[in-house]
Design a protein around this motif. Structure first.
Motif, PDB file in Angstrom:
ATOM      1  N   ARG A 344      40.984  56.884  41.748  1.00  0.00           N
ATOM      2  CA  ARG A 344      41.165  56.381  43.177  1.00  0.00           C
ATOM      3  C   ARG A 344      40.256  55.332  43.552  1.00  0.00           C
ATOM      4  NH1 ARG A 344      44.072  61.164  46.829  1.00  0.00           N
ATOM      5  NH2 ARG A 344      44.723  59.452  47.809  1.00  0.00           N
ATOM      6  N   ARG A 345      39.023  55.593  43.268  1.00  0.00           N
ATOM      7  CA  ARG A 345      37.928  54.543  43.582  1.00  0.00           C
ATOM      8  C   ARG A 345      38.096  53.318  42.924  1.00  0.00           C
ATOM      9  NH1 ARG A 345      32.835  52.745  41.981  1.00  0.00           N
ATOM     10  NH2 ARG A 345      33.359  53.128  39.700  1.00  0.00           N
ATOM     11  N   VAL A 346      38.486  53.433  41.735  1.00  0.00           N
ATOM     12  CA  VAL A 346      38.715  52.081  40.626  1.00  0.00           C
ATOM     13  C   VAL A 346      39.982  51.657  41.089  1.00  0.00           C
ATOM     14  CG1 VAL A 346      39.149  51.407  38.336  1.00  0.00           C
ATOM     15  CG2 VAL A 346      37.156  53.024  38.755  1.00  0.00           C
ATOM     16  N   GLU A 347      40.636  52.208  41.467  1.00  0.00           N
ATOM     17  CA  GLU A 347      41.904  51.449  41.764  1.00  0.00           C
ATOM     18  C   GLU A 347      41.882  50.859  43.063  1.00  0.00           C
ATOM     19  OE1 GLU A 347      46.348  53.199  42.022  1.00  0.00           O
ATOM     20  OE2 GLU A 347      45.367  53.075  40.255  1.00  0.00           O
ATOM     21  N   ARG A 348      41.041  51.545  43.984  1.00  0.00           N
ATOM     22  CA  ARG A 348      40.909  50.766  45.436  1.00  0.00           C
ATOM     23  C   ARG A 348      40.197  49.475  45.181  1.00  0.00           C
ATOM     24  NH1 ARG A 348      38.619  53.655  50.453  1.00  0.00           N
ATOM     25  NH2 ARG A 348      38.829  51.603  51.029  1.00  0.00           N
ATOM     26  N   ILE A 349      39.224  49.509  44.396  1.00  0.00           N
ATOM     27  CA  ILE A 349      38.223  48.331  43.951  1.00  0.00           C
ATOM     28  C   ILE A 349      39.147  47.181  43.407  1.00  0.00           C
ATOM     29  CG2 ILE A 349      36.479  47.190  42.861  1.00  0.00           C
ATOM     30  CD1 ILE A 349      35.130  50.333  42.874  1.00  0.00           C
ATOM     31  N   LEU A 350      39.970  47.433  42.417  1.00  0.00           N
ATOM     32  CA  LEU A 350      40.788  46.783  41.626  1.00  0.00           C
ATOM     33  C   LEU A 350      41.628  45.932  42.545  1.00  0.00           C
ATOM     34  CD1 LEU A 350      41.797  48.868  38.561  1.00  0.00           C
ATOM     35  CD2 LEU A 350      40.471  46.496  38.365  1.00  0.00           C
ATOM     36  N   LEU A 351      42.410  46.766  43.608  1.00  0.00           N
ATOM     37  CA  LEU A 351      43.568  46.121  44.539  1.00  0.00           C
ATOM     38  C   LEU A 351      42.780  45.308  45.873  1.00  0.00           C
ATOM     39  CD1 LEU A 351      45.882  49.153  44.267  1.00  0.00           C
ATOM     40  CD2 LEU A 351      46.163  46.798  43.485  1.00  0.00           C
ATOM     41  N   GLU A 352      41.841  46.109  46.260  1.00  0.00           N
ATOM     42  CA  GLU A 352      41.190  45.614  47.634  1.00  0.00           C
ATOM     43  C   GLU A 352      40.324  44.308  47.391  1.00  0.00           C
ATOM     44  OE1 GLU A 352      39.683  48.587  50.236  1.00  0.00           O
ATOM     45  OE2 GLU A 352      41.372  50.010  49.518  1.00  0.00           O
ATOM     46  N   LEU A 353      39.853  44.247  46.247  1.00  0.00           N
ATOM     47  CA  LEU A 353      38.895  43.031  45.937  1.00  0.00           C
ATOM     48  C   LEU A 353      39.891  41.659  46.191  1.00  0.00           C
ATOM     49  CD1 LEU A 353      36.089  42.012  45.343  1.00  0.00           C
ATOM     50  CD2 LEU A 353      36.876  41.756  43.080  1.00  0.00           C
ATOM     51  N   ARG A 354      41.060  42.026  45.805  1.00  0.00           N
ATOM     52  CA  ARG A 354      41.916  40.641  45.805  1.00  0.00           C
ATOM     53  C   ARG A 354      42.449  40.124  47.237  1.00  0.00           C
ATOM     54  NH1 ARG A 354      44.476  39.322  40.942  1.00  0.00           N
ATOM     55  NH2 ARG A 354      46.502  38.758  42.090  1.00  0.00           N
ATOM     56  N   LEU A 355      42.211  41.250  48.068  1.00  0.00           N
ATOM     57  CA  LEU A 355      42.419  40.943  49.509  1.00  0.00           C
ATOM     58  C   LEU A 355      41.475  40.055  50.328  1.00  0.00           C
ATOM     59  CD1 LEU A 355      43.825  44.500  50.363  1.00  0.00           C
ATOM     60  CD2 LEU A 355      45.113  42.526  49.430  1.00  0.00           C
ATOM     61  N   ARG A 399      38.136  33.639  43.432  1.00  0.00           N
ATOM     62  CA  ARG A 399      39.403  33.900  43.307  1.00  0.00           C
ATOM     63  C   ARG A 399      40.179  33.568  42.021  1.00  0.00           C
ATOM     64  NH1 ARG A 399      40.862  31.016  49.021  1.00  0.00           N
ATOM     65  NH2 ARG A 399      42.984  31.306  48.212  1.00  0.00           N
ATOM     66  N   LEU A 400      39.544  32.400  41.597  1.00  0.00           N
ATOM     67  CA  LEU A 400      39.922  31.953  40.291  1.00  0.00           C
ATOM     68  C   LEU A 400      39.461  32.993  39.072  1.00  0.00           C
ATOM     69  CD1 LEU A 400      38.857  28.233  40.434  1.00  0.00           C
ATOM     70  CD2 LEU A 400      41.127  29.344  40.643  1.00  0.00           C
ATOM     71  N   LEU A 401      38.410  33.696  39.446  1.00  0.00           N
ATOM     72  CA  LEU A 401      37.919  34.535  38.243  1.00  0.00           C
ATOM     73  C   LEU A 401      38.110  35.948  38.633  1.00  0.00           C
ATOM     74  CD1 LEU A 401      34.760  32.391  37.737  1.00  0.00           C
ATOM     75  CD2 LEU A 401      36.706  32.578  36.124  1.00  0.00           C
ATOM     76  N   ALA A 402      39.032  36.296  39.476  1.00  0.00           N
ATOM     77  CA  ALA A 402      39.040  37.585  40.212  1.00  0.00           C
ATOM     78  C   ALA A 402      39.153  38.974  39.130  1.00  0.00           C
ATOM     79  CB  ALA A 402      40.291  37.893  40.883  1.00  0.00           C
ATOM     80  N   ASP A 403      39.758  38.698  37.920  1.00  0.00           N
ATOM     81  CA  ASP A 403      39.810  39.672  37.046  1.00  0.00           C
ATOM     82  C   ASP A 403      38.453  39.978  36.491  1.00  0.00           C
ATOM     83  OD1 ASP A 403      42.481  39.753  37.580  1.00  0.00           O
ATOM     84  OD2 ASP A 403      43.144  38.806  35.744  1.00  0.00           O
ATOM     85  N   ALA A 404      37.662  38.982  36.147  1.00  0.00           N
ATOM     86  CA  ALA A 404      36.508  38.928  35.569  1.00  0.00           C
ATOM     87  C   ALA A 404      35.580  39.614  36.340  1.00  0.00           C
ATOM     88  CB  ALA A 404      36.178  37.694  35.054  1.00  0.00           C
ATOM     89  N   VAL A 405      35.570  39.371  37.680  1.00  0.00           N
ATOM     90  CA  VAL A 405      34.601  39.664  38.856  1.00  0.00           C
ATOM     91  C   VAL A 405      34.917  41.286  38.924  1.00  0.00           C
ATOM     92  CG1 VAL A 405      33.829  39.688  41.431  1.00  0.00           C
ATOM     93  CG2 VAL A 405      34.597  37.709  40.012  1.00  0.00           C
ATOM     94  N   VAL A 406      36.015  41.692  39.058  1.00  0.00           N
ATOM     95  CA  VAL A 406      36.487  43.106  39.304  1.00  0.00           C
ATOM     96  C   VAL A 406      35.992  43.987  38.161  1.00  0.00           C
ATOM     97  CG1 VAL A 406      38.848  43.345  38.528  1.00  0.00           C
ATOM     98  CG2 VAL A 406      38.273  44.171  40.554  1.00  0.00           C
ATOM     99  N   ARG A 407      36.174  43.347  36.931  1.00  0.00           N
ATOM    100  CA  ARG A 407      35.662  44.300  35.836  1.00  0.00           C
ATOM    101  C   ARG A 407      34.354  44.839  35.937  1.00  0.00           C
ATOM    102  NH1 ARG A 407      38.993  40.772  32.526  1.00  0.00           N
ATOM    103  NH2 ARG A 407      37.083  39.591  32.027  1.00  0.00           N
ATOM    104  N   ASP A 408      33.588  43.851  36.296  1.00  0.00           N
ATOM    105  CA  ASP A 408      31.995  44.352  36.659  1.00  0.00           C
ATOM    106  C   ASP A 408      31.720  45.298  37.920  1.00  0.00           C
ATOM    107  OD1 ASP A 408      31.508  42.823  34.166  1.00  0.00           O
ATOM    108  OD2 ASP A 408      31.093  41.054  35.514  1.00  0.00           O
TER     109      ASP A 408
END
Ligand code: SAM
Ligand code: SF4
Length: 411
Positions: A344-355, A399-408
């Motif tokens: 749940r922690r990981v999922e929150r980071i994955l989703l909320e970073l995009r907001l 925002r252009l690199l959101a997937d990479a940022v969130v991975r770290d």
């Protein structure tokens, strides 16, 4: 064919949830997603769980038919009522998606909404959305939906250019989605979205600007802009592999995203999720916000996913198997899992970073915080909320690199 479902634990035949899922439910908003798994033709880029009449012929027979679909889906809503027991929450959002919901008669969509009203009740200010394909609605259809309680509609526009629509296998003509917005407004819809796709092979920057201009000119209060994903196993992937159409590279996607932000913000739209812009707070899609913020939602229909209180499950994919399960009084659930605290922690980071509001730094661990400081120094996170409110919020470059940022950040 659409991609496979993940593995998981079996769902009990009566669909029962563990007591932990229902604990504290009254404090969480509840939404419903209703999936309509039918399309007139399949667009070459799409791997959603949807079927054409030809694809259904001989597999599932009458059970898979769209004629009975509203009643079959109503069965699952009644099952949801039993599973959720005396849960007193009225439903806050309903989102009918597809597939092509508007291949069904308007009365079928209204019936599907009606059973939610009967079983759960709708919140007074409930947001009720349907997706719609531009070629499959007319003013009478839209009026029937509005009268039946729908107040938000989302049209799949994708592009304003004929040659781009052709590569995407879209069957509507340029100009039709814009007229749909006018017809929806005339029918009384408060909220209207247009979905756009950028980075289609053969699309130029000018084509993309023209699509954005046409969308804005139509007067929606919400625009979603998605980079074209070339999904494995689709017709588009095969055409690219055979060299019939070129692959779009990541730099082009980034340029198109920057154009989207420039044109949309210039026209008074504000991003609130990486791929979503709205003209006001009220124009945001509340249903998607429920997903992104880990609320409870019940996904009804073949292949639909649900989440209640940290328990996630998904339905069988084929409309025939789905109807058969419900016909025999069984849950159509194919698998499920109880999310751990860490999931749940990981999922929150994955989703909320995009907001736009970002993710609280309190969710990050030491390695994630170190990664956030690096991202801050590289200009991928905004300075101010980081310091003042303890939140990681993406910059435009981020925002252009959101997937990479969130991975770290999840480390
Ligand atoms: C699955 S469709 C359903 C709605 C409707 N049938 C339509 O096509 O407009 C929802 C949205 O997902 C987006 N979409 C679907 N497949 C995609 C892909 N491979 N890449 C990017 N966006 C995609 C499109 O913008 C589409 O409007
Ligand atoms: S109409 Fe929509 S759901 Fe159907 S195949 Fe095309 S993109 Fe997919």
């Amino acid at each position: 064919m659409p991609s496979a479902l993940p593995d998981g634990e079996p769902v009990p035949a009566d669909g029962a949830l563990p007591a932990s899922a229902l604990a504290g439910a009254a404090d969480r908003p509840l939404g419903f997603y209703l999936h309509v798994p039918y399309c007139a033709t399949r667009c070459g880029y799409c791997d959603f769980n949807t079927y054409t009449a030809t694809e259904l012929r001989g597999s599932g027979g009458v059970l898979a038919s769209r004629d009975n679909y509203a009643e079959t889906l109503a069965e699952e809503v009644r099952l949801a009522r039993k599973v959720l027991g005396d849960d007193p929450r009225p439903v806050r959002t309903v989102f009918v998606g597809g597939g092509t919901p508007t291949l069904l008669a308007a009365r079928d969509l209204v019936r599907m909404l009606g059973v939610i009203r009967e079983e759960f009740g709708l919140a007074e200010d409930a947001e009720v959305t349907t997706e719609a394909n531009p070629e499959s609605v007319d003013p009478a259809y839209l009026a029937a939906l509005r009268e039946g309680g729908f107040n938000r509609i989302s049209f799949g526009m994708q592009s304003a250019r004929q040659h781009v629509l052709k590569v995407l296998d879209r069957t509507h003509t340029p100009g039709r989605p814009e007229r749909c917005v006018a017809e929806a407004r005339a029918a009384g819809f408060e909220h209207v979205n247009l979905d756009l796709i950028y980075g289609t092979p053969g699309e130029s920057d000018d084509d993309w600007r023209a699509s954005l201009d046409a969308a804005i000119g139509a007067g929606p209060d919400h625009v979603s802009a998605y980079a074209l994903i070339v999904e494995e196993g689709t017709q588009l992937a095969r055409r690219i592999r055979r060299g019939e159409v070129p692959m779009t590279d990541d730099d082009v996607h980034a340029d198109r995203y920057l154009i989207a932000e420039e044109v949309l913000s210039g026209a008074g739209f504000e991003w609130y999720e990486v791929s979503n812009w709205a003209t006001s707070r009220a124009g945001r899609c509340l249903h998607n916000e429920l997903y992104w913020r880990g609320a409870d939602w019940w996904g009804a229909g073949p292949g639909a996913h649900s989440h209640v209180g940290g328990v996630r499950w998904w339905n069988v994919k084929h409309p025939g198997a789905y109807a058969a399960a419900l016909g025999e009084g069984r849950s159509p659930g194919a698998g499920g899992e109880v999310l751990t605290e860490e999931d749940r922690r990981v999922e929150r980071i994955l989703l909320e970073l995009r907001l736009r509001e970002g993710v609280p730094l309190s969710l990050l661990r030491d390695q994630g915080l170190a990664a956030a400081r690096r991202a801050l120094s590289e200009g991928l996170l905004q300075e101010r909320p980081y310091d003042e409110e303890g939140r990681a919020v993406l910059t435009l470059r981020g925002r252009l690199l959101a997937d990479a940022v969130v991975r770290d950040l999840v480390d």
